[in-house]
Design an enzyme around this catalytic site. Structure first.
Site, short mmCIF file in Angstrom:
data_model
loop_
_atom_site.label_atom_id
_atom_site.label_comp_id
_atom_site.label_asym_id
_atom_site.label_seq_id
_atom_site.Cartn_x
_atom_site.Cartn_y
_atom_site.Cartn_z
N GLU A 159 -18.62 41.03 -17.63
CA GLU A 159 -19.30 42.29 -17.93
C GLU A 159 -19.85 42.88 -16.62
O GLU A 159 -20.66 42.25 -15.94
CB GLU A 159 -20.45 42.06 -18.92
CG GLU A 159 -21.09 43.36 -19.35
CD GLU A 159 -22.29 43.17 -20.28
OE1 GLU A 159 -23.17 42.36 -19.96
OE2 GLU A 159 -22.33 43.86 -21.32
N GLU A 191 -28.25 39.69 -29.66
CA GLU A 191 -27.15 40.63 -29.41
C GLU A 191 -26.95 40.66 -27.90
O GLU A 191 -27.89 40.91 -27.15
CB GLU A 191 -27.49 42.02 -29.96
CG GLU A 191 -27.39 42.10 -31.47
CD GLU A 191 -26.04 41.68 -32.02
OE1 GLU A 191 -25.02 41.77 -31.30
OE2 GLU A 191 -26.00 41.24 -33.19
N LYS A 217 -41.89 42.76 -26.56
CA LYS A 217 -41.83 42.70 -25.10
C LYS A 217 -40.67 43.57 -24.63
O LYS A 217 -39.50 43.19 -24.76
CB LYS A 217 -41.63 41.27 -24.59
CG LYS A 217 -41.90 41.19 -23.09
CD LYS A 217 -41.03 40.22 -22.35
CE LYS A 217 -39.76 40.76 -21.76
NZ LYS A 217 -39.86 41.78 -20.71
N CYS A 259 -23.94 48.75 -24.25
CA CYS A 259 -23.32 47.46 -24.58
C CYS A 259 -21.90 47.69 -25.11
O CYS A 259 -21.02 46.85 -24.94
CB CYS A 259 -24.15 46.70 -25.59
SG CYS A 259 -24.61 47.68 -27.02
P1 NDP Z 1 -31.58 40.87 -19.76
O1 NDP Z 1 -30.95 39.71 -20.41
O2 NDP Z 1 -31.84 40.80 -18.30
O3 NDP Z 1 -33.01 41.18 -20.43
C1 NDP Z 1 -33.16 41.49 -21.80
C2 NDP Z 1 -34.61 41.22 -22.21
O4 NDP Z 1 -34.84 39.81 -22.16
C3 NDP Z 1 -35.64 41.85 -21.26
O5 NDP Z 1 -36.78 42.23 -21.98
C4 NDP Z 1 -35.97 40.68 -20.33
O6 NDP Z 1 -37.22 40.81 -19.67
C5 NDP Z 1 -35.96 39.54 -21.33
N1 NDP Z 1 -35.77 38.23 -20.73
C6 NDP Z 1 -35.10 37.92 -19.60
N2 NDP Z 1 -35.15 36.58 -19.38
C7 NDP Z 1 -35.86 36.04 -20.40
C8 NDP Z 1 -36.28 34.73 -20.73
N3 NDP Z 1 -35.96 33.68 -19.96
N4 NDP Z 1 -36.99 34.54 -21.85
C9 NDP Z 1 -37.33 35.57 -22.65
N5 NDP Z 1 -36.98 36.86 -22.38
C10 NDP Z 1 -36.25 37.09 -21.27
O7 NDP Z 1 -30.69 42.12 -20.14
P2 NDP Z 1 -30.80 43.62 -19.64
O8 NDP Z 1 -32.16 44.14 -19.95
O9 NDP Z 1 -30.31 43.71 -18.23
O10 NDP Z 1 -29.78 44.37 -20.64
C11 NDP Z 1 -28.41 44.44 -20.41
C12 NDP Z 1 -27.65 43.47 -21.29
O11 NDP Z 1 -27.94 43.71 -22.65
C13 NDP Z 1 -26.14 43.61 -21.15
O12 NDP Z 1 -25.53 42.34 -21.12
C14 NDP Z 1 -25.76 44.36 -22.42
O13 NDP Z 1 -24.41 44.17 -22.81
C15 NDP Z 1 -26.72 43.76 -23.39
N6 NDP Z 1 -26.85 44.61 -24.57
C16 NDP Z 1 -26.27 44.19 -25.74
C17 NDP Z 1 -26.33 44.96 -26.88
C18 NDP Z 1 -25.73 44.49 -28.17
O14 NDP Z 1 -26.07 45.03 -29.22
N7 NDP Z 1 -24.85 43.48 -28.15
C19 NDP Z 1 -26.99 46.29 -26.87
C20 NDP Z 1 -27.55 46.63 -25.57
C21 NDP Z 1 -27.48 45.82 -24.48
P3 NDP Z 1 -37.29 41.46 -18.19
O15 NDP Z 1 -36.83 42.87 -18.32
O16 NDP Z 1 -38.73 41.33 -17.87
O17 NDP Z 1 -36.40 40.63 -17.33
#
Ligand code: NDP
Length: 501
Positions: free
Chosen positions: A393, A258, A183, A292
């Site tokens: 963040e 992550e 997804k 990130c």
């Molecule tokens: P989100 O948490 O908004 O979304 C991440 C994924 O989770 C998306 O596919 C989202 O779908 C999905 N999602 C959201 N809510 C749910 C739920 N309740 N159940 C299941 N899946 C869900 O993050 P972002 O996409 O905005 O990414 C940014 C974040 O990712 C930042 O905090 C960044 O630091 C972190 N990150 C961490 C990394 C690491 O290695 N530590 C690397 C890269 C990013 P949808 O898009 O449809 O909402």
């Protein structure tokens, strides 16, 4: 002059389930836009439901036995073929990412390169999926371990590295014999579809990899809660990871999360200031601060604070803000309207909290910027550790600068946040550099280089609120996607003496 040299016809795209491109049962689609030009619609994607996710999970479940029984080196050959296809399509993939996510083309090309490295490493793991042979306590007994795949894996990814993160989850899941339902983030489905196409063209059998677009709260949640899913690998906000971890824990599923970061650069009085500033330009403002591992706070020793801030300001003023396709771009637009609103609201918060807005803080003015989610690179000084901009963040080109009286206080400030992803120190004192590695609370440490980066053969991830479960990439990834089973072979042919455990 800004120009977008990739023109695409906005068309309807589908889910990929059991080897077919299919509509959502909802009959609905949603669209995405170019963040550098919100008037440009990029495509219409399936607004899928829990029912669509269930079908994809069932398809992956049905394919599991076949894929598990495919010898690992043969699985590796398919991944190598995917590597070849990706290499051929490198430029197209990079351009798709710049168009969809807004990042500078050079960064998008770097992301393709990183994805190729991961794919190459994971394809090779097909010939290295080894267990251990360990001496038994008993005579004429042989003990060894084998690695077995888990089953159906849910891969849930963010928008900021739409290719690399998907690849570094999907490729270890596949090489170890698992099947996958993927997804992607709702705002970057185009890159996800390109990724699916390259696996199809590499000859991956039907239903081994499935993809469903749609909201995290429904499609994502079905992947987390469905009993046929054995493990979840998710990257996203800490709140998303925590929610998924909690749900999955009740069902005793394996989870790898992550999550967010608040990555510090510590600058000591003996640092090479110019080297530090170049690292900070890449770390804080590269990819518009949306990595990130982006540098999201500076902790500078009091004695060099003034000279550091003066040179940082001079250098930041020279950054070029434009769209990701324009030659020489330093800061491109944020990825979406919600990102833009969030970053602007933190800039307002910083001012209200009493920090000094030294530079930036606005949407740049000019026709070129009108239709894009641009924000100026922004620097705050006089920041205190308890201010929200110092420990939350922001995920944008906003850099808070804190001051410490000495090395010890710098470490204490650096460790005072809930996150623990990456950190870096600039110093010419080898003793302090090593001491830093002992005491800093993060998963990835850099000495005299930016907070960014990672290599395919090394583990990647954070501690504290930045990471949960076994790390991604390198050999660690194999550990997450497999169970290690112990086998005891008794070749005495006799009844064995009793053992009590
Ligand atoms: P989100 O948490 O908004 O979304 C991440 C994924 O989770 C998306 O596919 C989202 O779908 C999905 N999602 C959201 N809510 C749910 C739920 N309740 N159940 C299941 N899946 C869900 O993050 P972002 O996409 O905005 O990414 C940014 C974040 O990712 C930042 O905090 C960044 O630091 C972190 N990150 C961490 C990394 C690491 O290695 N530590 C690397 C890269 C990013 P949808 O898009 O449809 O909402």
């Amino acid at each position: 002059m800004s120009k977008a040299p990739i023109q695409i016809e906005a068309q309807v795209y589908y889910n990929y389930v059991a080897g077919e491109w299919v509509r959502s049962e909802s009959g609905k689609t949603y669209h995405t836009i170019n963040p550098a030009n919100k008037k440009q619609i990029l495509g219409y994607f399936q607004e899928s439901t829990r029912e669509d996710a269930k079908r994809a999970i069932e398809a992956a479940h049905n394919a599991f036995l076949f894929w598990k029984d495919t010898p690992a080196p043969v699985r590796g050959e398919i991944l190598f073929k995917a590597w070849t296809v990706m290499k051929e399509r490198s430029e197209e993939l990079a351009r798709t990412m710049t168009l969809e996510e807004g990042k500078p083309l050079a960064d998008a090309r770097g992301e393709v390169k990183r994805s190729l490295n991961v794919l190459e490493f994971m394809a090779g793991e097909g010939r290295r999926l080894k267990g251990e042979t360990v001496p038994s306590e008993l005579k004429n007994n042989f003990a060894y371990t084998i690695k077995k795949p888990l089953g159906v894996i849910a891969v849930i990814t963010p928008w900021n590295f739409p290719l690399a993160i998907a690849i570094w989850k999907i490729s270890p899941a596949l090489i170890t014999g698992n099947t996958v339902v993927f997804k992607p983030a709702s705002s970057t489905p185009l890159t996800a579809i390109s990724l699916i196409k390259l696996f199809i063209d590499a000859g991956l059998p039907k239903a081994v990899l499935n993809m469903v677009t749609g909201p995290g709260e429904t499609v994502g949640m079905e992947l987390v809660e469905n009993r046929l899913v054995e493990a979840i690998s998710v990257t996203g906000h800490t709140e998303t990871g925590a929610l998924i971890y909690e749900k999955a824990a009740r069902m005793m599923k394996k989870v790898q999360c992550e999550m967010g970061g608040k990555n510090a650069v510590v600058i000591l009085e003996d640092a090479d200031i110019d080297l530090a500033i170049e690292g900070i330009m890449q770390g804080a403002f590269g990819s518009t601060g949306q990595r990130c591992t982006s540098t999201s706070r500076i902790i500078v020793e009091e004695k060099v604070k003034d000279i550091f801030i003066k040179r940082l300001l001079e250098r930041t003023k020279r950054l070029k803000i434009t769209d990701g396709f324009t030659e020489g771009v330093d800061v491109s637009p944020l990825a979406s309207e919600s990102q833009f609103n969030k970053v602007m609201s933190y800039i307002e918060t910083g001012q209200k909290e009493g920090a000094t807005l030294l530079f930036g803080g606005k949407k740049p003015s000019g026709k070129e910027y009108e239709d894009g989610y641009y924000v100026e690179p922004t620097i705050f000084t006089d920041v205190k550790p308890d201010m929200r901009i110092a420990h939350e963040e922001i995920f944008g080109p906003v850099l808070p600068i804190l001051t410490a009286k000495d090395f010890e206080e710098a470490i204490q400030i650096a460790n005072s946040v809930r996150y623990g992803l990456s950190a870096s120190i600039y110093t010419s004192d080898i003793n302090k550099a090593f001491k830093f590695t002992d005491v800093i609370e993060v998963g990835m440490i850099h000495i005299n280089s930016p907070t960014l980066g990672g290599e395919a053969q090394l583990p990647f991830g954070g501690i504290k609120a930045s990471g949960l479960g076994i790390r991604e990439q390198g050999s660690k990834a194999i550990e997450f996607f497999t169970d290690e089973i112990v086998v005891y072979v008794d070749y005495t042919g006799k009844r064995r003496e009793a053992r009590f455990i």
